[in-house]
Design an enzyme around this catalytic site. Sequence first.
Site, mmCIF file in Angstrom:
data_model
loop_
_atom_site.group_PDB
_atom_site.id
_atom_site.type_symbol
_atom_site.label_atom_id
_atom_site.label_comp_id
_atom_site.label_asym_id
_atom_site.label_seq_id
_atom_site.Cartn_x
_atom_site.Cartn_y
_atom_site.Cartn_z
ATOM 1 N N GLY B 318 0.912 -1.156 0.055
ATOM 2 C CA GLY B 318 0.076 0.000 0.002
ATOM 3 C C GLY B 318 0.787 1.127 -0.002
ATOM 4 N N SER B 319 0.369 2.204 0.601
ATOM 5 C CA SER B 319 1.158 3.492 0.599
ATOM 6 C C SER B 319 2.378 3.531 1.237
ATOM 7 C CB SER B 319 0.092 4.586 1.231
ATOM 8 O OG SER B 319 -1.047 4.557 0.658
ATOM 9 N N THR B 320 2.720 2.530 1.941
ATOM 10 C CA THR B 320 4.141 2.660 2.559
ATOM 11 C C THR B 320 5.153 2.532 1.445
ATOM 12 O OG1 THR B 320 4.031 0.250 3.012
ATOM 13 C CG2 THR B 320 3.670 1.655 4.876
ATOM 14 N N LYS B 322 5.036 4.333 -1.289
ATOM 15 C CA LYS B 322 5.359 5.560 -1.887
ATOM 16 C C LYS B 322 6.604 6.027 -1.423
ATOM 17 C CE LYS B 322 0.436 6.703 -1.988
ATOM 18 N NZ LYS B 322 -0.748 7.047 -1.254
#
Lengths: 387, 625
Positions: B318-320, B322
């Site tokens: 997920g966003s980790t 990014k």
Amino acid sequence: MPRPIQRMPSRLNRTEMSIRDKVWQINWSLIAILAAIAGVGFATLYSAAQGSLEPWALKQIIRFAFGIGIMISVALVDLRFWVRHAYLLYAVAVILLVLVEVRGTIGMGAQRWIDLGFIQLQPSEIMKIALILSLARYFHGAGVQEIGRPLFLIPPLIMVFVPAALVLKQPDLGTAMMLVMSSGALFFMAGVRMWKFALVIAGGMGAVPVAWQFLRDYQKKRILIFLNPEDDPLGAGYHITQSKIALGSGGMFGKGYMMGTQSRLNFLPEKQTDFIFTMFAEEWGMMGGMVLLGLYSLLIAFGYAIAIRCRSQFGRLVAHGITTTFFLYFFINTAMVMGLVPVVGVPLPLISYGGTAMLSLLFGWGLVMSAYIHRDVPISRRGAADE
Amino acid sequence: MYHDNDRSKMFSRRALMLGGGKAVLVGALAARMYYLQVMEADKYAMEAEDNRVSTRLLAPPRGLILDRSGIAMAINQHNYRVMVVAEQTPSLDYTLNALARIITVSDGDRARIHKEVRRRRSFVPISVRENLTWEEVARVEVNAPDLPGIIIDVGQSRSYPLESLGAHILGYVSAVSETELTGDPLEELPGFRIGKGGVERIYDMALRGRHGTSSLEVNAVGRVIRELERKEGEPGVDLTLTLDMKLQEYAAQRLGDESAAVVVMDIHTGDVLVLASTPSFDPNSFNRGLSAEEWKDLSTNPRSPLSNKAIAGQFAPGSTFKLVTALAALEARDITPEMRVFCSGHTQLGSIKFHCWKKEGHGAQDLISGIKNSCDVYFYEVARRTGFEKIAEMAKRFGMGAPTGVDLPGERPGLIPNKEWKKKALKQPWHPGETLINAIGQGYVTATPMQLAVMTARLANGGFAVIPHVARDQIVDKTARPRTAPSWPSLQVSRQSLALVRKGMFAVSNEPGGTAYRARITQEGMWLSGKTGSAQVRRITMRERETGVKKNDQLPWKERDHALFVAYAPEENPRYAIAVVVEHGGGGSAVAAPIARDIMIEVQKRDLARIATNTPADSPDLRRF
């Protein structure tokens, strides 16, 4: 070597000897050798029980003492008594053998003894002596010419054949062979012609393939394994293999008294009976084995000396016959444990644990001793004193 | 009369012949004896020795496993067994009946004993029951005179006093299977157990120790007469782990019933301080032997208690992810930190609409606010500019896409896709849209919690390729040596890029409006900087978007998002990195971040990295009990 006693020839010559004369004549060195051999047996049985008189050594000592008593008693009986009763004894022995067939006790897979309650009677042991006595009786009365006649040899051959067949049927191949071999020696000593022996041996060789058919499976197996023990080291060849390991590992001087690992740890089968020589030689090494061999040889030499010294043919044949039987016991047993002959159930004389063999052997040596005591007594054809 | 003279002469002649023959035979005996006892004596002496001596192996005690402060995690316990020796009983049933009046002996045990008695030699002790309690032992001992043939025997069994705590790290021991034979003679011992799973497996050889031997004199039927010689073996190496069981316990409690994993590691040394995977299992139950029911429960539980999710659970990051996307673009100078992207809640690529997690949009975003708000649209643009190949390469540098190399068995590699991979695995070309999706940690990208922790550690330590480990010492062959001071290779990432990304992470946790602002640490000197992630596991349809995307608590467990959070602390001079993944836990900021915060407070309170690791007391008592 026993020497003819020169001091009192007149007494020995007499038709009737007094008990006192006879006792005076007892051959104590012969008894000493017998005792020395039995002593080796006691010590080995003591070791076989891991340093205990029970269960074997003490019983064996009592039996030996008892046997020596019988031996001396037999030695004092006039030789002519045995001449007179040889055939009767033989007849009794044959009847006992038949009885074993009919209602014998089963022991070790073979019918070999009759249980009389107080003693287990092994008729084949009695037969060993009875056969020698009756053959000696038969040849005692035979002149050189008679022995030359083939027909004359038929009755003694039957005398051998009947018990040998009965014993073989038990089945006890070892004893049957011993009966045949000791009788053969007796025939030879009686003066049967050499070529007849050659003929019989040749015939025997030819009969081997036929006889093979009649052998029991376990007997065939023993012979095959004897020929190649490595075939079956854990099965039937186990006895021979372990026995050879025990002997060989004893080396020159042995592992020490009561320190034989093979016997103590039960790798050695039947160490107190048939394989007792192995146990002895494991603990005492080749040196001990040689000493024992020497003792046996000495005993046999004594037997020969007595036989040759005997004035009567009966005495000669009996003394030699008993000596030869003893030799066969000793030779077959030691050769067997060394892997020279197949495993047959023959004990080491005077050493293996067991009552009947001990008693019958000492009875036999009583006869030899009797032949010595009565060496100068002349015996007529039918067992009466000459003249 | 005397014809007898002739007979006498012949007799003597023939006696000489036969006597000579006998002498020859005796000579043969003597020769044979010489051959056996002198010439072949050595061979037979050896065979006699082979007969006599049987060598048995002595099992050394298995090495203990301790945590970094010396708390025992795996020990050897006395296993009291009641054995029966058939030959010493008047009758087997008599003795068993007598025993059954004192302790329970089941009918099944009886049947088994009777069967074994028939199979074995009568002096071989046969186990009646194992793992007796102390009370049962005492009862049997007191009644010993009435129990002929009963003996009590002490064996060793592995025990895990902390039960389910740290079970995934430890693994368990069990009997050797055919395929696991290595030729170590110890494996032949009946009842010998080898490590399966966890450090029990990976350091099995060192834990085993070296076998000893006992030379026994045995008789023909195999009964032992006495011991001739005894050579003690070497006990197994005691293994000290870098883990801290106090922290581990806290973490496990904090995770509760969730299906989740936490990894806390030292960003400089690579020491793993916490490695929790919930739900867990009790490794002792494997020793006792699991019932079919217990096994079914364990193996079919949807939250998979047997799997170590920290290293074997592969989740969409997920966003980790990014953080990696940002680094790749910064390093390639495809973006500048000042570059602004306007987020209206979605962006268009060709005919496809890509949504931001915030329907209303974030407005104008630069790098720092993009990270702080976890704005999807901003990172779609970043990805479009830099391309996925560079992102994938950066992800790999930071430890993803391949096992991290932690000293635990069963680590999974996760997946960092690229064009080549897709062509090979799926036989399809790479779609431009996939660049966008994968750049925000969705799509094909997966990573293990361990990988996420390593990524965070590498970000926080200044770009060095730290590799995590759980064993305090370096185990070489069968000895433990202290690890040398680590000198990790540089990842060749510029300080400025790292500083920018960390600034974004600081904003996430410490600036109002950051996605993890509510889960910040307020204690002075313990501040953490992190990144949230909520990995979507279901497809959101157009219709759902129109009617309103369902909230996680409206969905069945299996369809909820994975909640993720990665962080390092303290902000000044960082030392610890953490990764929290709660499977189907919901949102990263609501679920994972508070867990990480609480654990990181505990971690920094204990601040173990700055305390020299205690040498655990080499107390021999520990080994025994």
